[in-house]
Scaffold this active site. Structure first.
Site, mmCIF file in Angstrom:
data_model
loop_
_atom_site.group_PDB
_atom_site.id
_atom_site.type_symbol
_atom_site.label_atom_id
_atom_site.label_comp_id
_atom_site.label_asym_id
_atom_site.label_seq_id
_atom_site.Cartn_x
_atom_site.Cartn_y
_atom_site.Cartn_z
ATOM 1 C CE1 TYR A 1 -3.995 -2.092 0.360
ATOM 2 C CE2 TYR A 1 -2.632 -3.335 1.892
ATOM 3 C CZ TYR A 1 -3.765 -3.233 1.110
ATOM 4 O OH TYR A 1 -4.659 -4.272 1.073
ATOM 5 C CG ASN B 184 -11.314 -2.363 -7.275
ATOM 6 O OD1 ASN B 184 -12.006 -1.910 -8.181
ATOM 7 N ND2 ASN B 184 -10.326 -3.203 -7.513
ATOM 8 C CB CYS C 87 -7.604 -4.131 -5.257
ATOM 9 S SG CYS C 87 -9.061 -5.181 -5.236
ATOM 10 C CG HIS C 88 -5.769 -9.824 -7.034
ATOM 11 N ND1 HIS C 88 -6.552 -9.283 -8.036
ATOM 12 C CD2 HIS C 88 -4.780 -10.510 -7.659
ATOM 13 C CE1 HIS C 88 -6.058 -9.641 -9.217
ATOM 14 N NE2 HIS C 88 -4.973 -10.379 -9.010
ATOM 15 C CD GLU D 93 -2.811 -12.123 -11.111
ATOM 16 O OE1 GLU D 93 -1.902 -11.532 -10.483
ATOM 17 O OE2 GLU D 93 -3.897 -11.591 -11.392
#
Length: 181
Positions: free
Chosen positions: A105, A128, A136-137, A163
């Site tokens: 963050y 979000n 945002c993950h 991912e």
């Protein structure tokens, strides 16, 4: 009354609802978080009517492609998020985080030119409206811990692993050769 199109996509992390306003994605959330999604949509549009649609604008197909491993299939989906200028800036900055990577963050706040705004960035991430597409993950705590995800930390972990991200420390060449002995 604002008419919005919606579709539901099955996924390994549960059914996902996406909502389209014209030709832009305005919401993407999990069915068990539907009350949150509806509250955010009603705050933005006041009165809404959700009309079922099959693959509106091809966005459902793009989401399925992402879930099948095409991590760039979501990159060009146009979004309509609403929100304040600061929120829009944070949400758009999320698209610059490559799949398979994370930032904190604080790092995201610094990228936006305001390194002390990490709490505001975290609060904005929590709101979000277009999860996964605005990833945002990929934002984690200062110690790389998986903190804060409106869809639940299990989903955040699954998305990051999907991912190819691993928050396990990489073994050095020396550790690898010692382990082989």
């Amino acid at each position: 009354m604002k008419e919005l199109l919606y579709d539901t996509v099955e996924s390994p992390i549960g059914p996902i609802v996406l909502v389209v306003d014209g030709e832009r994605l305005c919401s993407l959330d999990y069915t068990d978080y539907e009350p949150r999604m509806l509250r955010l949509l009603e705050q933005r549009y006041r009165s809404i009517h959700l009309q079922p649609a099959i693959d509106p604008c091809g966005f459902s197909s793009s989401l399925r492609a992402y879930l099948a491993g095409d991590y760039h299939s979501l990159d060009t989906i146009p979004v309509s998020t609403g929100g304040t200028p600061f929120q829009q800036q944070v949400w758009q900055a999320l698209r610059n985080i490559p799949s398979g990577t994370t930032i904190t963050y604080g790092e995201l706040a610094a990228r936006l030119g305001n390194p002390t705004a990490y709490r505001a960035v975290g609060g904005t991430n929590a709101l979000n409206p277009v999860a996964i597409v605005l990833p945002c993950h990929r934002v984690v705590g200062a110690n790389q811990s998986l903190t804060g995800y409106a869809g639940g930390l299990e989903r955040k972990q699954w998305l990051l692993q999907h991912e190819g991200y691993s928050n396990q420390p990489k073994k050095t060449r020396r550790q690898l050769s010692t382990a082989a002995l």
